[in-house]
Scaffold this motif. Structure first.
Motif, PDB file in Angstrom:
ATOM      1  N   ILE A  83     -20.468  15.829 -21.415  1.00 29.16           N
ATOM      2  CA  ILE A  83     -21.217  15.438 -20.122  1.00 29.16           C
ATOM      3  C   ILE A  83     -20.847  13.918 -20.069  1.00 29.16           C
ATOM      4  O   ILE A  83     -21.553  13.366 -20.456  1.00 29.16           O
ATOM      5  N   PRO A  84     -20.029  13.740 -18.964  1.00 29.92           N
ATOM      6  CA  PRO A  84     -19.926  12.190 -18.771  1.00 29.92           C
ATOM      7  C   PRO A  84     -21.230  11.766 -18.038  1.00 29.92           C
ATOM      8  O   PRO A  84     -21.409  12.433 -17.177  1.00 29.92           O
ATOM      9  N   THR A  85     -21.433  10.556 -18.214  1.00 26.64           N
ATOM     10  CA  THR A  85     -22.663   9.930 -17.425  1.00 26.64           C
ATOM     11  C   THR A  85     -22.509   8.504 -17.094  1.00 26.64           C
ATOM     12  O   THR A  85     -21.589   7.632 -17.771  1.00 26.64           O
ATOM     13  N   TYR A  86     -22.931   8.105 -15.954  1.00 26.83           N
ATOM     14  CA  TYR A  86     -22.971   6.644 -15.581  1.00 26.83           C
ATOM     15  C   TYR A  86     -24.542   6.856 -14.701  1.00 26.83           C
ATOM     16  O   TYR A  86     -24.387   7.442 -13.460  1.00 26.83           O
ATOM     17  N   ASN A  87     -25.393   6.121 -15.226  1.00 30.56           N
ATOM     18  CA  ASN A  87     -26.670   5.997 -14.379  1.00 30.56           C
ATOM     19  C   ASN A  87     -27.222   7.201 -14.132  1.00 30.56           C
ATOM     20  O   ASN A  87     -27.612   7.728 -13.005  1.00 30.56           O
ATOM     21  N   GLU A  88     -27.312   8.150 -15.300  1.00 39.01           N
ATOM     22  CA  GLU A  88     -27.914   9.511 -15.201  1.00 39.01           C
ATOM     23  C   GLU A  88     -29.325   9.621 -15.990  1.00 39.01           C
ATOM     24  O   GLU A  88     -29.468  10.672 -16.436  1.00 39.01           O
ATOM     25  N   LYS A  89     -29.913   8.439 -16.165  1.00 38.79           N
ATOM     26  CA  LYS A  89     -31.063   8.434 -16.798  1.00 38.79           C
ATOM     27  C   LYS A  89     -32.005   9.336 -16.423  1.00 38.79           C
ATOM     28  O   LYS A  89     -33.064  10.015 -17.190  1.00 38.79           O
ATOM     29  N   SER A  90     -32.234   9.723 -15.169  1.00 38.03           N
ATOM     30  CA  SER A  90     -33.332  10.676 -14.839  1.00 38.03           C
ATOM     31  C   SER A  90     -33.067  12.060 -14.871  1.00 38.03           C
ATOM     32  O   SER A  90     -33.769  12.885 -14.638  1.00 38.03           O
TER      33      SER A  90
ATOM     34  N   ASP B 261     -20.884   8.179 -22.390  1.00 42.62           N
ATOM     35  CA  ASP B 261     -21.798   7.276 -21.343  1.00 42.62           C
ATOM     36  C   ASP B 261     -20.866   5.954 -20.950  1.00 42.62           C
ATOM     37  O   ASP B 261     -20.543   5.453 -22.235  1.00 42.62           O
ATOM     38  N   ASP B 262     -20.770   5.571 -19.780  1.00 38.62           N
ATOM     39  CA  ASP B 262     -20.061   4.414 -19.560  1.00 38.62           C
ATOM     40  C   ASP B 262     -20.693   3.287 -19.258  1.00 38.62           C
ATOM     41  O   ASP B 262     -20.659   2.419 -18.300  1.00 38.62           O
TER      42      ASP B 262
ATOM     43  N   GLY C 277     -29.840   2.566 -18.518  1.00 37.88           N
ATOM     44  CA  GLY C 277     -30.242   2.901 -19.957  1.00 37.88           C
ATOM     45  C   GLY C 277     -29.935   4.220 -20.342  1.00 37.88           C
ATOM     46  O   GLY C 277     -30.567   4.697 -21.272  1.00 37.88           O
ATOM     47  N   THR C 278     -28.894   5.020 -19.777  1.00 37.16           N
ATOM     48  CA  THR C 278     -28.855   6.319 -20.231  1.00 37.16           C
ATOM     49  C   THR C 278     -28.295   6.569 -21.571  1.00 37.16           C
ATOM     50  O   THR C 278     -29.214   7.465 -22.348  1.00 37.16           O
TER      51      THR C 278
ATOM     52  N   GLU D  39     -29.666   8.238 -27.159  1.00 37.61           N
ATOM     53  CA  GLU D  39     -30.092   7.868 -28.822  1.00 37.61           C
ATOM     54  C   GLU D  39     -31.248   8.112 -29.146  1.00 37.61           C
ATOM     55  O   GLU D  39     -31.576   8.620 -30.037  1.00 37.61           O
ATOM     56  N   GLY D  40     -32.262   8.168 -28.235  1.00 37.29           N
ATOM     57  CA  GLY D  40     -33.628   8.355 -28.596  1.00 37.29           C
ATOM     58  C   GLY D  40     -33.795   9.981 -28.609  1.00 37.29           C
ATOM     59  O   GLY D  40     -34.481  10.431 -29.658  1.00 37.29           O
ATOM     60  N   LEU D  41     -33.063  10.762 -27.849  1.00 36.35           N
ATOM     61  CA  LEU D  41     -33.169  12.052 -28.002  1.00 36.35           C
ATOM     62  C   LEU D  41     -32.469  12.742 -29.159  1.00 36.35           C
ATOM     63  O   LEU D  41     -32.769  13.674 -29.863  1.00 36.35           O
TER      64      LEU D  41
END
Length: 238
Positions: free
Chosen positions: A6-13, A35-36, A41-42, A47-49
């Motif tokens: 799963i690529p992410t960029y600003n997907e914290k929500s 994550d890019d 803070g995605t 990292e917390g998960l």
């Protein structure tokens, strides 16, 4: 072993709920987030998960900046091939790809090598798209089908599953596309190498949070790259 990239960029929500749903539909699925360096803070959330309930099932590749979808998947594929994953999925982070389809992909991959989540076969579709967006997507797939002489109805979708041997056979370092055309190129390379490809219906749901990643630059890349792929047909077979 099974892995979804799963690529992410600003997907914290979105990312925490998405990981939870993926693991609920396929309990033995592993998840790799690429994550890019999302400013929202995605990466830190992931990292917390990892440190919590998803330890040993969730992994993170943190990249140095916004480097593009295609390169994110290529890095994810190489990461997967360095480990013992047999089935490797692509999936968006914004819920446009519903995790409920993951078991359908796993059923389909038992009798083929690549599964394409298809909006344009019976049972598939899209929601909350403008007429222009539909025309761009349909036109992109039709354009690619005609020029590349492939029978598949949805060549631009990014919800897929590959058997390991497909990604081992494709020269990942030679993949040139990075945007809209990346999905077309990966399917074309697999097709030319003789792998069995099957489409399964999905309903694509327009993202509820954030902005669509579709842009004119991404679309223009496909216009230019598809004829180049056709011209390179013979070299891509080897």
């Amino acid at each position: 072993m099974k892995l979804v990239i799963i690529p992410t960029y600003n997907e914290k929500s979105n990312i925490a709920e998405l990981v939870q749903l993926v693991c609920s539909y396929v309990p033995d699925m592993h998840v790799l987030v690429v994550d890019d360096s999302s400013p929202d803070g995605t990466g830190e959330l992931v990292e917390g998960l990892i440190a919590g309930e998803f330890e040993s099932r969730l992994f993170l590749l943190q990249r140095s900046g916004k480097l593009g979808l295609g390169t994110a998947y290529i890095e994810g594929f190489k990461w997967a091939l360095a480990r013992d994953y047999e089935y490797i999925f692509e999936m968006d982070a914004d819920f446009s790809h519903n995790p409920k389809y993951l078991p359908h992909f796993l059923d389909a991959i038992t009798c083929c090598d690549v599964v394409l989540g298809s909006r344009y076969v019976q049972g598939g579709g899209v929601t909350n798209w403008s007429r222009l967006r539909r025309l761009i997507s349909l036109g992109g797939s039709l354009y690619s089908r005609v020029i590349l002489n492939m029978p598949f109805r949805d060549l631009t979708g990014g919800f897929k599953c590959f058997r390991r041997q497909v990604l081992e056979k494709i020269d990942l370092s030679a993949v040139k596309s990075n945007g809209y055309c990346f999905q077309i190129e990966m399917t074309y390379r697999a097709f030319l190498l003789g792998f069995a490809i099957r489409e399964v219906p999905i309903v694509f749901e327009e993202r509820a949070e954030g902005q669509s990643k579709m842009s004119s630059g991404i679309f223009n890349e496909a216009l230019v790259m598809v004829p180049k792929l056709r011209a390179a047909r013979n070299s891509l077979k080897s």
